[in-house]
Motif scaffolding. Structure first.
Motif, PDB file in Angstrom:
ATOM      1  N   UNK A 292       0.887  -1.184   0.031  1.00  0.00           N
ATOM      2  CA  UNK A 292      -0.038   0.009  -0.024  1.00  0.00           C
ATOM      3  C   UNK A 292       0.990   1.412  -0.006  1.00  0.00           C
ATOM      4  N   UNK A 293       1.964   1.228   0.666  1.00  0.00           N
ATOM      5  CA  UNK A 293       2.898   2.284   0.714  1.00  0.00           C
ATOM      6  C   UNK A 293       3.471   2.602  -0.461  1.00  0.00           C
ATOM      7  N   UNK A 294       3.746   1.642  -1.139  1.00  0.00           N
ATOM      8  CA  UNK A 294       4.160   1.899  -2.671  1.00  0.00           C
ATOM      9  C   UNK A 294       3.442   2.263  -3.608  1.00  0.00           C
TER      10      UNK A 294
ATOM     11  N   UNK B 237       9.043   5.330  -0.713  1.00  0.00           N
ATOM     12  CA  UNK B 237       9.646   4.285  -0.866  1.00  0.00           C
ATOM     13  C   UNK B 237       9.646   3.025  -0.030  1.00  0.00           C
ATOM     14  N   UNK B 238       9.953   2.040  -0.219  1.00  0.00           N
ATOM     15  CA  UNK B 238       9.813   0.806   0.624  1.00  0.00           C
ATOM     16  C   UNK B 238      11.255   0.089   0.806  1.00  0.00           C
ATOM     17  N   UNK B 239      11.329  -0.506   1.961  1.00  0.00           N
ATOM     18  CA  UNK B 239      12.520  -1.105   2.410  1.00  0.00           C
ATOM     19  C   UNK B 239      12.464  -2.377   3.233  1.00  0.00           C
TER      20      UNK B 239
ATOM     21  N   UNK C 185       8.521  12.001  -0.110  1.00  0.00           N
ATOM     22  CA  UNK C 185       7.172  11.473  -0.147  1.00  0.00           C
ATOM     23  C   UNK C 185       7.264  10.507   0.947  1.00  0.00           C
ATOM     24  N   UNK C 186       8.439  10.306   1.840  1.00  0.00           N
ATOM     25  CA  UNK C 186       8.752   9.305   2.844  1.00  0.00           C
ATOM     26  C   UNK C 186       8.792   7.863   2.451  1.00  0.00           C
ATOM     27  N   UNK C 187       8.821   6.974   3.491  1.00  0.00           N
ATOM     28  CA  UNK C 187       9.054   5.586   3.191  1.00  0.00           C
ATOM     29  C   UNK C 187       8.475   4.825   4.274  1.00  0.00           C
TER      30      UNK C 187
END
Length: 443
Positions: free
Chosen positions: A124-126, A131-133, A253-255
């Motif tokens: 959902x964040x993507x 960004x995602x990690x 945009x945050x992550x």
């Protein structure tokens, strides 16, 4: 008169500064949460954080020092899976609940009981442009990271899970942990495929210092899981990878980032208290770094919980009112490494006393020699090593008065810790699915 004017001026300035400070606080409080860092201490039931407090204690002071876990405790979560699997969860069902807000069966990788895919908070964040990690000490296609990244009906489908990280569309910008065995295979080289998609690839910790900030990153540092913290070239590898990840993922945009202290669970399964506390120390150092990070980035939320508790750890055993972490605190290598050493070589009592930091009794030494003499020709070397590892863990537990009830999971509630912006949203929550539900609303 001058004194009165001076006093009025000082008062006026003080009020002005106070109003400015209040205005800044109000402005900051209105800003949305930009970064969400979700941490899973796999297998980390409440006994593990209590044990770490005593393990970390300075014996030269009369008080028992507060730990980073103590500073941020906000509640407890229940961990049971879907009814089809009873009351005791595995890591896959536990991670599925934490990642999707839906309970499923043991073994499920973010699919429901009918094996239909469930949207995860990372996915959902993507879709929101964040960004995602993922940073773990297990292989990156293990149950917990997989449950945030992808979907599969079984956690055991390691190759298929790794393949899906590309085949289902890449939804991660950073992936750090172990797993080259699954990513570089005879039938497929996923590392090369990631590189073709624009990813940087590193396979040792030193390379992390020279990566490019603007490019996505894949880092695999072991064939399967990383070495035990006690044996690794960087004993605080989780905290170091986390530091790199926060720098790499930072953007306007945050992550969303998942961090997993994977091997707390593995130590619990093995009833290995020395490795359990070393892994907890790595996790504690990670939290301490994140405390500093949140101070500089107050729009960041950090949430930590466990998927379940492993091993049925107790502090005190055999009716004795004592627990002695000093027995194993000075160890510089894991019990697993010591077991491998004595499986392959002849050993002396003095050598073992140095490695274990305490001397074994004649009876205990006899038991080790008996395992080698009676079994070495009947079983494989890995089987022999496992038997010696189990026996050595029993000796360490007995010496330190550490108790264990199982080599598996238990169904007890687990602690929840949170700090940073919005941490109060996680106070007094009662179920693991609440974690995901709240994060969905935050995102």
């Amino acid at each position: 008169m001058k004194k009165l004017l001076s006093l009025c001026l000082c008062t006026s300035l003080s009020l002005s500064f106070a109003l400015q400070a209040d205005e800044k606080l109000m402005t900051a409080s209105k800003k949305p949460i930009k970064n969400v860092i979700m941490i899973v201490g796999d297998g980390m039931g409440p006994a593990f954080t209590t044990a770490y407090r005593y393990y970390n204690d300075d014996p030269n002071t009369p008080e028992i020092e507060e730990t980073v876990f103590d500073r941020h405790l906000v509640g407890l979560n229940s961990t049971y899976p879907a009814p089809i699997s009873g009351y005791v969860t595995d890591s896959a069902a536990g991670a599925t609940a934490l990642a999707t807000g839906i309970k499923s069966y043991n073994g499920a990788i973010s699919v429901d009981v009918d094996k239909k895919p469930l949207k995860t908070v990372l996915q959902h964040a993507k879709t929101l442009g964040k960004k995602t990690g993922v940073v773990v000490t297990s292989q990156v296609n293990h149950a917990t990271p997989a449950s945030y990244i992808t979907h599969n009906e079984s956690r055991r489908n390691y190759d298929a899970i790794a393949d899906s990280y590309i085949d289902n569309g890449i939804n991660i910008d950073l992936l750090l942990g172990g797993g080259t065995k699954y990513f570089i295979r005879e039938d497929r080289n996923l590392v090369e495929e990631f590189k073709e998609k624009g990813f940087q690839y590193v396979d040792n910790y030193e390379q992390l210092t020279s990566i490019k900030k603007e490019e996505p990153l894949l880092g695999l540092f072991a064939p399967v899981g990383l070495p035990w913290s006690l044996d690794d070239s960087n004993k605080h590898r989780l905290s170091e990878m986390t530091k790199i990840a926060t720098e790499q993922l930072e953007n306007k945009n945050g992550y969303f980032m998942l961090i997993e202290a994977s091997q707390v669970d593995w130590a619990g399964h093995s009833n290995d208290i020395a490795s359990a506390m070393a892994e907890m120390d790595d996790l504690a150092k990670t939290l301490i770094y994140l405390e500093q990070y949140v101070e500089q980035n107050p729009d960041t939320l950090v949430v930590l919980t466990a998927d379940h508790s492993t091993g049925g750890l107790t502090l005190g055993s055999d009716g004795e009112y004592k627990w002695q972490p000093s027995v194993f605190k000075g160890m510089t290598q894991s019990i697993s490494a010591i077991a491998q050493f004595i499986a392959e070589k002849e050993f002396t009592a003095e050598q073992l006393a140095t490695m274990l930091t305490f001397a074994l009794t004649d009876e205990q030494l006899s038991q080790l020699h008996s395992i080698k003499q009676d079994e070495s020709e009947k079983i494989t070397k890995p089987q022999l090593t496992r038997q010696l590892y189990k026996k050595l863990n029993q000796f360490v537990s007995a010496k330190s008065f550490t108790g264990w009830t199982t080599g598996g999971h238990t169904g007890i509630d687990v602690p929840v810790f949170a700090f940073g912006k919005g941490f109060e949203k996680f106070q007094n929550k009662t179920d693991n699915t609440d974690i995901a539900k709240i994060i969905f609303t935050i995102l």
